[in-house]
Structure formats: structure tokens, C-alpha cells
Design an enzyme around this catalytic site. Structure first.
Site, short mmCIF file in Angstrom:
data_model
loop_
_atom_site.label_atom_id
_atom_site.label_comp_id
_atom_site.label_asym_id
_atom_site.label_seq_id
_atom_site.Cartn_x
_atom_site.Cartn_y
_atom_site.Cartn_z
N HIS A 93 0.76 -1.08 0.13
CA HIS A 93 -0.01 0.16 0.08
C HIS A 93 0.82 1.23 -0.03
O HIS A 93 2.02 1.15 0.42
CB HIS A 93 -0.78 0.01 1.39
CG HIS A 93 -2.19 1.11 1.20
ND1 HIS A 93 -1.66 2.42 1.80
CD2 HIS A 93 -3.28 1.30 0.81
CE1 HIS A 93 -2.72 3.01 1.62
NE2 HIS A 93 -3.55 2.44 0.82
N GLU A 141 -3.26 3.29 -7.37
CA GLU A 141 -3.45 4.35 -6.54
C GLU A 141 -2.69 5.54 -6.86
O GLU A 141 -1.61 5.91 -6.71
CB GLU A 141 -2.92 4.19 -5.04
CG GLU A 141 -3.56 3.02 -4.29
CD GLU A 141 -2.99 2.95 -3.12
OE1 GLU A 141 -3.74 3.14 -1.96
OE2 GLU A 141 -1.78 2.64 -2.77
#
Lengths: 222, 222, 222, 222
Positions: A93, A141
Site C-alpha cells: 500500500h 493508487e
């Protein structure tokens, strides 16, 4: 197309751990059931076990380390995540980056432990690279969109399209999640129209006054 | 085939910095000239400038950070490496790993600064992934071979062959270096026979009693 | 009181490497000579050797790693920094943090290599802790002031005073630098009045239109 | 003297998570109760909540990050650890080092969340430095002893004595744990005789064939 996947990252928001996590889980379970979509939660590590015990939802870890069981104090071992009841895990992430070697190794370990894998990436090039590992999902992202409140459809749909292309050029079957710029059902629709298989989002749900209402809106245009 | 590339990583060995770096550079320059092979050195940062001033050899940095010029105390900026006279840089060496995002970003910055790029990887999967960034070279360093003294040809030639395949399946034109298990001319020959375009080695030369003799042997079977 | 020490951190600013570093060094050398203050430069690693060869100034590394000479590709070894001509080194700068164990180990290695040591800290508590290692200097960089343009005297003189107290309570003889909030001679005067032995600054000089004029102003009230 | 504290770090050993953690907790609870000593467990994050629910024992996290609740995917927030029922936390374990700044910040946050704090250190100097933060405990883990099977009393009792002195010279009231070289009741006795207030150990219990027998032996000479 397969059932779209909506994965809610609870991060370490106050609104996302302990009792608050349970409330969001309750809403997510109800809405997933009513709408035949797949909604997963990625809570903090301490909430993996209780959420798994009390709700019928896919629970994801937010991270696993590239280490096997052993002398690794404070680390996250895929097997222990699985033992606590998790279905899958995020890897890499944007707030918990791993080295290239560790992305590969953590992914291999997560798979060996029987976890579904979502590797997060930040642009077209890293999406293509990570696809080589054949994860279940790549979640893109774009840094420009993270936590910006700007919808992915307004901002830069092209980065999503090109990332999907990059992923598919390397591994045809890897699914893709739109990992930023999602807050409404309209955004989810755009994400699916751009060729992705679902969305990864966080604050839009977790920090909402009424998370259930947001979840209901998110699935409304699928 | 293009001229094979022999890249000597001086690491931070006592035998590889300051005056010792200069002696190795002198030998390398002579042997490259006599044998029409390309020999490069990757010294410590402080020796990039003096080696570049005094010798006619490609000089590589051992690492660059994924940062632009600015407020990054203690970091290595590609433009400053270039300004000091470097020809290229290693990225993601096994002793200096970068996150997936930073490998991509450091590589992009190194390219933009006009540096040749060698991305180091540890296995077949990470070699294929890094190839997506289109570096000049991928240097495969199987952990089993690093500093082991075991020749790549004896140990596991297959990992090299499969890494070359993985790289070429993603990007046809990316060259590959055998990055571990090299100590003799026989090893270099094996590395080239396995389909790689050169070698990356360190202690075999740097810690040798007579580095020039080792260099002479390394190029002897090409 | 000992001669105040003005240490200019060139960071990785474009205005601070290569030829630009040389120009700042020339100015600093001249002003130090004319005013009988001690002015040091902390350039990028590649500029340590050339600055040391061409100018008569204390040159500091911006960072050293907690590793001995050996197989540590891309790392900074204190002995190599010394061999390149450095006088000292920063350790644990806010942009290059080290673990507690590595601060101690890097400091011990820097000392063993004959380098002067400046450990950077961020508040009263870490200043007191780092003092236990008996460095030559502790440079306090309150995060609120870093790069803020706000003068230390206006903002929060108390954090400097309390840090000096904390340092002295642990080790009487450790000197202290004011490490942020410095841009003028007035600031330097305040820093000395608050009980510190000098200043560590960066952009105020490096990014100035006329670095020599700024340096001249900095020493004007001592 | 206060009741000695025996803290068992379950690390990420297969023998230390899930059902295995529960078995160790059951034994520890029984032996603590029978012998009037304080025995704590530091399990993996996922086991903090179930152990706290089912056993009457102090449960410690193995690590907390220096971050507040918020957008910190995959990190460990002190408040969430507390919400899951933990009594305290390790900070800066040798397998999970933090920067000097983060040791201080994580410690401050753990305290603010109402957690007991055990800062791990590796030698005399870092023990003295960490004492400045006034944790409840400093656990000294000399690298020579970690996982060595060598008893602290045989190996180097002096490093423990000097660390205790260093800690007390900075903060009189900070307690000290002997954090390596402990496997028997004899070792525990030595640790207490050397002036420490308890022990931190791991494999000696967790990987034992009969953890309860080891625990019984550990408390036998107190």
C-alpha cells in the site's frame, strides 16, 4: 464480468478500529447481502480476528511482511494473518511500501498461506511490473488522487486505462481495482467502465458521518 | 553480439576506496584497452569524481535515491552523480534495496539525468518485473550465489537462463548481467554462454591479492 | 566562549553541488578568514573530495551509515569519508534518520575514523538522549522551524534553551548548534545568546541569490 | 524489591500464534497465579484481543509505530493496541528498530494511550540514552546473547551491570529487564542478582517442548 469487488481500507482511523470497525462491518455485510456485490474490509491487525468471528465478510490484512514464521518480533506473517481468519491481504500500500524483492516475496508467502492478494501500485509502470507476479488484484493508487476528494473520472481516467492495459499486456487474467478517487456510486460506475474490476477506498466510507449511506450509494449504479 | 560488459562493484571494501580504487582503475583501464572489452567500475560516491578525472573508464554510482535535487540531506541525486562525471548507476543492489515505487522513480530520474541504468534483481520473478521499466541492464544476483565463491555455472545455471527468458518476454532489448558467482574467465564464459551480456562482480577482484591478474583472467575467454 | 561554528548544509540542492558548491566554498573560505569565525560546509558526498582539495575549510559529510568497510554497496563508511578528506560528519539529520542503535554505532565509527560528530535531534527529549553518546555537537532542529523562514528567536526560543539544559544535564561538555530558524546575523546572535555554540543552516545560504552576502551578514553580529 | 516481571515475547513463531498462543497463555496464567510473580505475554497483533478476552494476564504489543490514528495503512497505533485490550508494548525491539526520533515519539504516544512501556536497547550507551525518555522498563538485549543459548551469567554479566548503572545515572526510577541469555530459573536468579527487575525472553519458552515446565522452572528461584 465477475461480481465487482469493493474493498474498504479502514487504515488506522479512530473511526475504523474497535467498536467502530464492528459498526462498519455490520453495514457492509447487510449491503453486500442485499445487493449481491462483494464488499471486503481491511481493518487493523487487532480487528481481523473479531471481525472474522462476528461477520460474514471477506476480511483483508492491510499488509504482510516478507518473512516466514520465526524470530521477527513486530512483523506480520501471512500464516498468522490466515490463522486469524483473514481471506486476503493488501501488499505494498502507498502508506506501507515494500522493496521490489519483498513485494515478490510477501506475495509468494501470502499465496502459499492461502490468502487472496491485492498489490497496490502508483502508476502505469509499476502496475505492469507488479502484474508479473500474477496477484489476484492490482490496485492502482495514482498519487495525485489519494485522499484528494477528486473523482477518478474527472481527474485522469487515462492513467487507469493505461494501467489496465499495462497489467493485461503482462498477465491477461490479473484483475485491477481503482484505488483512489472513489467516493460515490458514480465513481464506482466510472471505475468499472474504465475496465477495472472494483475499487479500493478508505476515508470516503470510514470517515463518513453515515458509512452505511455511503456504502449504499457506492453500490447503487453497479 | 555487443561487447561484453564487466562491471566491478568496489562496494565499501577498504581495498576499494581512495588510493586502492585508483590502483584498480589503472589496471582496469589497461586491460580494457588491451582486450577491447568494456570494463566499468562502481566505486564509493566520494571516488566517482577523482576516478572520472584521472581514468578513461565508465564509472557507475552504486545507488541513486528516488529524489530530485532539493532538501534531501544525505541522499544521492542522479543529477549530482552525473555532474560528478558518472556514466551510469546501479539501482536496487541487494545491499541497497529500494521499494518498487522507488526503483521505478530512481530509474526514471537516472535516465533523465543521462545515466546508464543497471537494475539489480534477485530471482526470475523480480527480473521480469524490473524489465518492464526498460533499464539498460538487469543484473541478476541469486541470493544463493552472492559472495559464496560458488561459480554460477556449477551452482544453478537454470536461474540465469530463466531470468533471461523472463526479461526478454517482457522487454526484448533489455540486456542482462550475471550478478553473482563470477570469479574467473571460465565463469565469464559461462555467463555469456547462458545468454547474458556481461557480469557484475565485486570481491573476486577487489579483495584479490593481485586485482590486475584477476581482471586479466576474467577477460581471457571472451 | 569558543569560536562560534557556522555549518552550512548544502543538501542536494542544485545550487549546492558541483560548480555551485565550489562558489559557496570560495565565499565561505574568504569570510571565515576575514572574520575569524569557523565556517564549515556539508556538501554532497561526491563534492567532499574536490572541496577538500581546493579549499581550506572544514568539510562535513551529510551522513554516515552504521557500517564498517565491507560488503555494503551504496552505503557511507566513516573511514571512506575520512579518506576523502572530511573533517567531520552530520549524523541523524531530520532528512536522514537513523535507528537509535545506528545513531550510536555510526557515531562510534565516525569517532574511530577521526571525524568530528554533529548529531541532529528534533526536540528536548531526543537531545538529552543523544547527549549520552558524547558527540562533539548536538544540532537541534525543531520540526516547526525547519525550512519555515521563521526565526528561532521569534518562534520558540524556549525549545532551544530547554534542549541546551537537557544536553548539559547529561553531558556537560557537549556543544549545541541551533539547527533551524536561522537566516540572518540577528538569528545567529540570538542562537548564541540562547546558549548554543553555533548554527546549522542550509537554504538560507544555498538558495540565496548572493550566498556571500548572506554569509557576511550571518557573521556580522558575532 | 517489586515483584519481578517475566515477559514472554511470542515473536512470530508458529508455536506462538493462534491456538498455540492460547496454550502458552493458559500455562502462564496458572504459574503466575500459583507463584505470585508477574508474567506477561507479547503475542502477535492478531492475538492481542483474544488473549486479553480469555486470560487474566498482562498482554503486550510487540511494537507500536510513531503515528497517531489516521491514514497509516498497515501501521500499529498505540490507541488501537490499547482498545484491543493490551496492557503495554515493547518499543524498538532488536528485530523492529525505530529511529531515535520515533522511539521517543512512539513512547510518548504509548504513554498517552495508557500503555506500559518497555524500550529495548542493545548496549550500555543506548540504554543510557533511552532512559532519558523515562519508560517503565529498559530491556537490554546484548546482540552477543540474542538467541545464542548462552546464559547471561556465563557470558557477560558486566554489560548488564553497566547498563543498569547507565540507566540509573540518567533516571533513577526506570526499571531494567535482562533481555537475552535467559532460559532457566538459574538465569532469572542471576538477572535479578545483577540488579535488573525481571527478564524478557522468547524462544526458551515458545519453542520448548513443554512451555509450562520451562515457565515453572523460570520462576523457581525467585
Amino acid at each position: 464480468m465477475a461480481t465487482p469487488f469493493i474493498l474498504i481500507n479502514l487504515k488506522t482511523y479512530t473511526e475504523g478500529f474497535g467498536h467502530n470497525a464492528q459498526k462498519i462491518a455490520q453495514s457492509a455485510e447487510r449491503i453486500a447481502h442485499e445487493n449481491d456485490v462483494r464488499i471486503g474490509l481491511a481493518p487493523g491487525y487487532m480487528d481481523i480476528h473479531p471481525l472474522n468471528v462476528h461477520y460474514s465478510l471477506p476480511v483483508f490484512a492491510q499488509h504482510v511482511d516478507a518473512v516466514s514464521p520465526g524470530a521477527h518480533t513486530g512483523h506480520i506473517v501471512a500464516e498468522a494473518v490466515k490463522a486469524a481468519g483473514a481471506t486476503g491481504t493488501l501488499i505494498n500500500h502507498s502508506e506501507r511500501r515494500l522493496t521490489l524483492a519483498d513485494v515478490e516475496s510477501a506475495h509468494t508467502m501470502a499465496r502459499a498461506a492461502g490468502l487472496e492478494t491485492v498489490i497496490c501500485t502508483n502508476n502505469v509502470a509499476t502496475s505492469g511490473a507488479a502484474a508479473f507476479f500474477s496477484p489476484d488484484y492490482i490496485a492502482i493508487e495514482p498519487p495525485e488522487l489519494i485522499g484528494s476528494g477528486v473523482s477518478v473520472s474527472k481527474a485522469d481516467p487515462e492513467i487507469i486505462e493505461r494501467s489496465v492495459e499495462a497489467v493485461r499486456s503482462v498477465r491477461e487474467t490479473v484483475k485491477v481495482l481503482t484505488g483512489a478517487g472513489i467516493s460515490t456510486g458514480e465513481c464506482v460506475k466510472t471505475a468499472l467502465d474504465l475496465g477495472t474490476d472494483g475499487v479500493l477506498l478508505a476515508s470516503g466510507v470510514v470517515k463518513a458521518k453515515d458509512p452505511e449511506a455511503v456504502l449504499r450509494d457506492l453500490v447503487s449504479k453497479i
